[in-house]
Design a protein around this motif. Structure first.
Motif, PDB file in Angstrom:
ATOM      1  N   ARG A 257       0.841  -1.196   0.000  1.00 49.29           N
ATOM      2  CA  ARG A 257       0.000   0.000   0.000  1.00 49.29           C
ATOM      3  C   ARG A 257       0.879   1.252   0.000  1.00 49.29           C
ATOM      4  N   GLY A 258       2.004   1.173   0.683  1.00 47.40           N
ATOM      5  CA  GLY A 258       2.944   2.288   0.670  1.00 47.40           C
ATOM      6  C   GLY A 258       3.450   2.583  -0.724  1.00 47.40           C
ATOM      7  N   ALA A 259       3.726   1.547  -1.508  1.00 42.35           N
ATOM      8  CA  ALA A 259       4.178   1.745  -2.883  1.00 42.35           C
ATOM      9  C   ALA A 259       3.088   2.423  -3.712  1.00 42.35           C
ATOM     10  N   ARG A 260       1.843   2.028  -3.486  1.00 50.42           N
ATOM     11  CA  ARG A 260       0.737   2.686  -4.198  1.00 50.42           C
ATOM     12  C   ARG A 260       0.620   4.146  -3.778  1.00 50.42           C
ATOM     13  N   PHE A 261       0.855   4.413  -2.504  1.00 52.52           N
ATOM     14  CA  PHE A 261       0.763   5.789  -2.027  1.00 52.52           C
ATOM     15  C   PHE A 261       1.853   6.655  -2.662  1.00 52.52           C
ATOM     16  N   VAL A 262       3.051   6.114  -2.790  1.00 51.45           N
ATOM     17  CA  VAL A 262       4.136   6.843  -3.459  1.00 51.45           C
ATOM     18  C   VAL A 262       3.752   7.165  -4.892  1.00 51.45           C
ATOM     19  N   GLU A 263       3.218   6.185  -5.598  1.00 51.63           N
ATOM     20  CA  GLU A 263       2.822   6.408  -6.986  1.00 51.63           C
ATOM     21  C   GLU A 263       1.708   7.444  -7.071  1.00 51.63           C
ATOM     22  N   PHE A 264       0.774   7.417  -6.131  1.00 51.38           N
ATOM     23  CA  PHE A 264      -0.304   8.406  -6.096  1.00 51.38           C
ATOM     24  C   PHE A 264       0.243   9.817  -5.922  1.00 51.38           C
ATOM     25  N   LEU A 265       1.161  10.014  -4.964  1.00 51.00           N
ATOM     26  CA  LEU A 265       1.718  11.342  -4.746  1.00 51.00           C
ATOM     27  C   LEU A 265       2.398  11.865  -6.002  1.00 51.00           C
TER      28      LEU A 265
END
Length: 716
Positions: free
Chosen positions: A371-379
């Motif tokens: 989920r952290g990786a998805r959050f990085v991509e979102f930012l």
């Protein structure tokens, strides 16, 4: 009504009502009695049904401040929150609530769903007293006392399931107000910009409403026959369209049993902020009982990430609820980007990023790296589309975000993700960070001003931007970008310009947000060795901290501002500043006092705004004896509350075992990491994330632990 599952041990400890009412905490003693509060002593939480990091939350709606649940009105100062309603009342069940914030720009509470009593349609805007409320992770229920109508609701991946229980004397009818939004406090309501919905051939209702520029598509399946209203009139057509001229009208649809009495009715919702097709695909595939069980099992999996042993029953309940609150936001809308229509990671409800970056996001990155990786991509998607990284990100279409409280937080968040092992294209991340800081909006922002004058106001933002450049320099060194590394390193040292060498504190000639210069003076900077030297050395630095936390009194004529406890976030990491001066004993005493006096069970169990999980994440970390320094590759060691904590990590389990722990034995006497004794008061991030065991022995008096080896400073 369904009963709470009794076979899910972590789930069973959570009380979603903690933080819903004004603080009712243990009487502060000792140094804790000297702390002050800048904000209202209330968690502003709600007990509604949601999933971990879920898109949907569903709870009773009264229109009160700040989530739409409860009895309180607008409150911004440190006094008790004003009571708006004498009783706990509600109009119906709303969706997409905030989670424990303070004042923000806008509020949700969409698609207000109301069971009608004997008063019929006139009751759709009436508040009725709530009784027999009950809640557990993923489920919320209760009764409207006046009519004896019971309700239950649970959240699904992209939807919700409602069930209403009607007494024999009432014809079952449930209505959904499509125009509902915002609060009933001081003009904080939200009006739709457009809406359209229709009754489908199968008797369900589908459509969309545009709120704050975001289209919310929905499909609703109910029992009985469907019908449409506008204001007070039923519409014969099967389709309704709200135009701008009718913006303040209240279009409504509903379901009812003609001539039927005394039965239950279920409604199911599917939601999407992208398309009607996705809303249809989001429809729950089961009824309330199965959906509630699925939600409970998902929560059990999330809560099992950290399991504790020892402590009291109350402490274990506070801990489980803190982990629950820490796992509500940000709300994940993956494959639901309303701006591009493209698939991929997307999140909303970063309404308090200045809180989340210190404690909650490091927790997310540590326990849920995918989920952290998805959050990085979102930012990065936001930065590429809007020309800058967000400071907050709400469910609206306003690109100019709130920047008063902090600056450049995503620089620290992204570097923290990198040091915790999150997988990403870090060269691209760095490029976006540098570009948005130095050109475009960045040139006209505080980053541009800092680059020209090496200081900005408020002075706390000078610390933010200096730290942002430190984070970019560390990332640049890793990816091999020498030019960015050298330029960012050179700009990372100007945090000094915010301080007054005569006092060792931040200068007073600045306006500070929700605090004073003292509250921002003990931030954990990247070069704490130089910071301590600027204050006059370790002895002088400890003297300042002692005055701040109440161990010492101010000098004659000296004006100080004390620690805010955990009522607010500006100084929530300050207890750990002592470690950099070799005084672990002071840190231990403070964090234990905070946990003893500022958290408890019951609706008044929080000292201030939950702030989307930032407050509870502080408790989670400190209860197991650790504290993150966002953007730096280390974890500080505090004073654990429990005898054992098992942290489930992707590369193995990390266990913290505590011997001789008690309310009096708060000081570490000995620390053994993976069989080797250590005297340092910190772990390398790899020592945590790789799995292992930290064995601590506690005692009633301070020892030499942490006195000889300081946590590392960078760019000294």
């Amino acid at each position: 009504m369904i009963e709470r599952p009794n076979d899910l041990p972590n789930h069973s400890r959570v009380d979603p009502f903690i933080g819903c009412e004004a603080a009712d905490l243990p009487k502060p003693e000792g140094i804790a009695a000297t702390w002050w509060r800048a904000k209202p002593p209330i968690g502003n939480t709600h007990p509604g049904a949601c999933l971990p990091f879920g898109m949907v939350s569903a709870c009773a709606y009264s229109g009160a401040y700040v989530s739409g649940y409860g009895r309180y009105g607008l409150s911004l100062s440190g006094g008790a929150p004003p009571v708006m309603f004498e009783k706990n009342e509600a109009i119906g069940i709303a969706h997409f609530q905030q989670s424990g914030t303070g004042r923000i720009r806008m509020y949700y509470n969409y698609l207000l769903t109301t069971p009608l009593g004997k008063g019929g349609l006139d009751e759709r805007l009436m508040r009725r007293e709530l009784v027999q409320e009950k809640a557990w992770p993923g489920y919320y229920g209760g009764q409207f006392q006046a009519d004896g109508i019971g309700f239950e609701v649970t959240a699904t991946e992209r939807g919700a399931v409602h069930r209403y229980h009607f007494p024999e004397s009432i014809e079952p009818t449930v209505v959904v107000d499509v125009s509902a939004g915002g609060l009933l406090v001081d003009d904080m309501g939200t009006y739709p910009q457009a809406a359209e919905f229709r009754i489908l051939e199968d008797g369900s209702v589908a459509g969309h409403v545009v709120m704050e520029g975001i289209p919310l598509h929905f499909r609703c399946v109910g029992e009985g026959h469907a019908f449409l209203w506008e204001e007070e009139e039923q519409i014969d057509d099967q389709t309704y369209e709200l135009t701008l001229e009718k913006q303040k009208y209240r279009p409504t649809f509903g379901f009812g049993f003609s001539g039927g009495n005394g039965r239950q009715m279920e409604l199911s919702f599917g939601f999407s902020v992208q398309s009607s097709m996705r809303a249809n695909d989001a429809m729950p595939g089961c009824g309330l009982v199965s959906a509630a069980r699925d939600a409970a099992e998902r929560w059990e999996g999330a809560l099992a990430k950290i399991e504790v042993e020892g402590g009291t029953d109350e402490q274990r309940q506070v801990f489980a609820t803190a982990l629950y609150h820490a796992t509500l936001k940000p709300a994940e809308f993956t494959d639901e980007n309303p701006f591009t229509g493209k698939s991929g990671p997307f999140f909303f409800d970063l309404s308090t990023l200045w809180d989340l970056y210190k404690t909650q996001l490091p927790l997310l990155m540590t326990l849920w790296p995918e989920r952290g990786a998805r959050f990085v991509e979102f930012l990065c998607e936001v930065a590429a589309r809007e020309g800058g990284f967000p400071i907050s990100y709400l469910m609206d279409n306003v690109p100019d975000r709130f920047t008063k409280q902090a600056t450049g937080l995503c620089h620290a968040i992204l570097e923290d993700a990198r040091v915790r092992g999150i997988q990403a294209d870090w060269d691209r991340v760095l490029s976006l960070l540098w570009k948005t800081s130095q050109s475009g909006k960045g040139r006209k922002s505080r980053f541009g001003e800092y680059g020209r004058s090496y200081v900005v106001n408020p002075l706390s933002h000078t610390l933010d931007i200096a730290y942002a450049h430190f984070c970019m320099a560390r990332m640049a060194r890793t990816v091999g970008h020498q030019v960015i590394h050298d330029r960012a390193s050179a700009l990372s040292v100007h945090w000094r310009n915010a301080f007054d060498p005569a006092t060792g504190l931040l200068r007073e000639d600045s306006t500070y947000y929700e605090g004073e210069n003292w509250n921002y003076s003990f931030r954990l900077l990247h070069d704490m060795r130089a910071r301590i030297e600027l204050a006059g050395g370790e002895g002088r630095f400890v003297q300042l901290l002692d005055k701040f936390f109440g161990f010492a009194e101010p000098g004659h004529g000296e004006r100080i501002f004390r620690f805010e406890g955990l009522n607010n976030e500006p100084d929530m990491e300050a207890p750990f500043a002592y470690l950099y001066a070799g005084r672990h004993d002071r840190t231990a005493r403070i964090v234990r006092r905070v946990m003893d006096h500022q958290f408890t069970i019951g609706p008044g169990g929080l000292p201030g705004n939950e702030d989307s999980g930032g407050l509870s994440s502080w408790y989670v970390w400190n209860a197991i004896g650790l504290f993150p320094v966002c953007g730096q590759p280390l974890m500080l060691i505090g004073s654990p509350l429990f005898d054992a904590a098992k942290i489930q990590l992707p590369d193995g389990e990390f266990t913290i075992l505590v011997e001789g722990n008690s309310r009096e034995n708060v000081f570490i006497q000995k620390a053994v990491l993976n069989g080797d004794e250590i005297g340092r008061s910190w772990l390398k991030i790899g020592e945590l994330c790789g799995g292992g065991c930290l064995h601590l022995t506690m005692g009633p008096e301070p020892s030499e632990f942490g006195m000889k080896e300081r946590p590392p400073s960078f760019f000294s």
